[in-house]
Enzyme design. Sequence first.
Site, PDB file in Angstrom:
ATOM      1  N   ASN A  10      37.448  35.799  40.757  1.00 63.70           N
ATOM      2  CA  ASN A  10      37.762  37.205  40.479  1.00 63.70           C
ATOM      3  C   ASN A  10      39.226  37.468  40.831  1.00 63.70           C
ATOM      4  OD1 ASN A  10      37.915  39.992  40.356  1.00 63.70           O
ATOM      5  ND2 ASN A  10      36.680  40.338  42.210  1.00 63.70           N
ATOM      6  N   LYS A  12      40.835  40.156  40.447  1.00 61.60           N
ATOM      7  CA  LYS A  12      41.068  41.569  40.811  1.00 61.60           C
ATOM      8  C   LYS A  12      42.318  42.070  40.077  1.00 61.60           C
ATOM      9  CE  LYS A  12      39.141  40.585  45.319  1.00 61.60           C
ATOM     10  NZ  LYS A  12      38.727  41.175  46.559  1.00 61.60           N
ATOM     11  N   HIS A  96      30.792  45.331  41.969  1.00 60.04           N
ATOM     12  CA  HIS A  96      31.603  44.730  43.041  1.00 60.04           C
ATOM     13  C   HIS A  96      31.828  45.798  44.116  1.00 60.04           C
ATOM     14  CE1 HIS A  96      35.043  43.095  45.184  1.00 60.04           C
ATOM     15  NE2 HIS A  96      34.710  41.911  44.693  1.00 60.04           N
ATOM     16  N   GLU A  98      34.281  46.759  45.665  1.00 62.92           N
ATOM     17  CA  GLU A  98      35.456  47.620  45.463  1.00 62.92           C
ATOM     18  C   GLU A  98      35.168  48.696  44.418  1.00 62.92           C
ATOM     19  OE1 GLU A  98      38.190  44.372  44.829  1.00 62.92           O
ATOM     20  OE2 GLU A  98      37.883  43.788  46.917  1.00 62.92           O
ATOM     21  N   GLU A 168      27.714  39.488  48.659  1.00 65.26           N
ATOM     22  CA  GLU A 168      29.061  39.586  49.204  1.00 65.26           C
ATOM     23  C   GLU A 168      29.061  40.594  50.346  1.00 65.26           C
ATOM     24  OE1 GLU A 168      32.304  38.400  46.315  1.00 65.26           O
ATOM     25  OE2 GLU A 168      31.785  40.429  45.752  1.00 65.26           O
ATOM     26  N   GLY A 174      37.941  39.620  51.406  1.00 67.98           N
ATOM     27  CA  GLY A 174      39.387  39.770  51.584  1.00 67.98           C
ATOM     28  C   GLY A 174      39.818  39.911  53.025  1.00 67.98           C
ATOM     29  N   SER A 213      35.702  35.662  51.440  1.00 68.99           N
ATOM     30  CA  SER A 213      36.656  34.768  52.109  1.00 68.99           C
ATOM     31  C   SER A 213      36.268  33.294  52.014  1.00 68.99           C
ATOM     32  CB  SER A 213      36.854  35.197  53.572  1.00 68.99           C
ATOM     33  OG  SER A 213      37.419  36.493  53.624  1.00 68.99           O
TER      34      SER A 213
HETATM   35  C1  PEP Z   1      35.721  39.077  45.879  1.00 71.43           C
HETATM   36  O1  PEP Z   1      36.676  39.609  45.360  1.00 71.43           O
HETATM   37  O2  PEP Z   1      34.612  39.214  45.386  1.00 71.43           O
HETATM   38  C2  PEP Z   1      35.928  38.275  47.092  1.00 71.43           C
HETATM   39  C3  PEP Z   1      34.901  37.651  47.621  1.00 71.43           C
HETATM   40  O3  PEP Z   1      37.200  38.210  47.594  1.00 71.43           O
HETATM   41  P1  PEP Z   1      37.741  37.173  48.723  1.00 71.43           P
HETATM   42  O4  PEP Z   1      37.290  35.803  48.289  1.00 71.43           O
HETATM   43  O5  PEP Z   1      39.208  37.327  48.702  1.00 71.43           O
HETATM   44  O6  PEP Z   1      37.111  37.571  50.024  1.00 71.43           O
END
Ligand code: PEP
Length: 249
Positions: A10, A12, A96, A98, A168, A174, A213
Amino acid sequence: MARTRLVAGNWKLHGSAEMCREMVGALRMGLKDLEQVDVAIFPPYPYLPLVSNLAAESALGLGAQDISAHASGAYTGEVSGEMLREFRCGYVLCGHSERRSYHGETDQLVAEKAQAALDAGVTPIICVGETLDQREAGDTESVVGSQVDAVIEKLGPNAMDHVIIAYEPVWAIGTGKTATPDQAQAVHRFIRSKIEKLDATIAGRLRILYGGSVKSANAAELFAQPDIDGGLIGGASLKAEEFLGICGA
Ligand code: PEP
């Protein structure tokens, strides 16, 4: 039951046409040696046609980061499932964290988006996960459970054969804080056992990705868990070498 793993990158709100060319070039080369895993990247909307062309006739899959719940109409700024399919998007992220937190997406809307994706023949990757406060209050299963229930209620149990779930934990996205393999496995098992109660065969086929992460250094121990079927990768998907390291794990 053997499930083909999926690693989804992703991007973003990152990227450029130049980055698309560099990344797709590097991933096409790197993926030649990886046969046991599905890999897809999720660039911002404007780059979908470019990436679709660059990735043509390769193993690299394509996904979008969001979808409209509507098929067409007066919905300024939105992009429909049919449009995504036209650019050969095989996947789309729905809900997601976000989108849930910055755009107020509710469990109901996320379920509607997943339905819109299925209607267009695009596989929804439905994102679920708890905040740190919710985890510390012992509410992880009730939060994740109701996010999954909203989808089952809207789509029906059989549709779970055509979706992917991404667990997640919001506190891990992040932040550099990854769930331990045991923490992640426990929630993945919880999700799969929920589906098992509806249909054991579908539950056995359901792909549940972990996101939060993930890096090449921690991917192998996460992906070794019996109910973790790959990853949804944010930051680490922006560098080809790092992303390929995760795909190789
Ligand atoms: C994500 O954007 O779904 C995500 C898991 O980001 P990151 O890997 O940076 O934590």
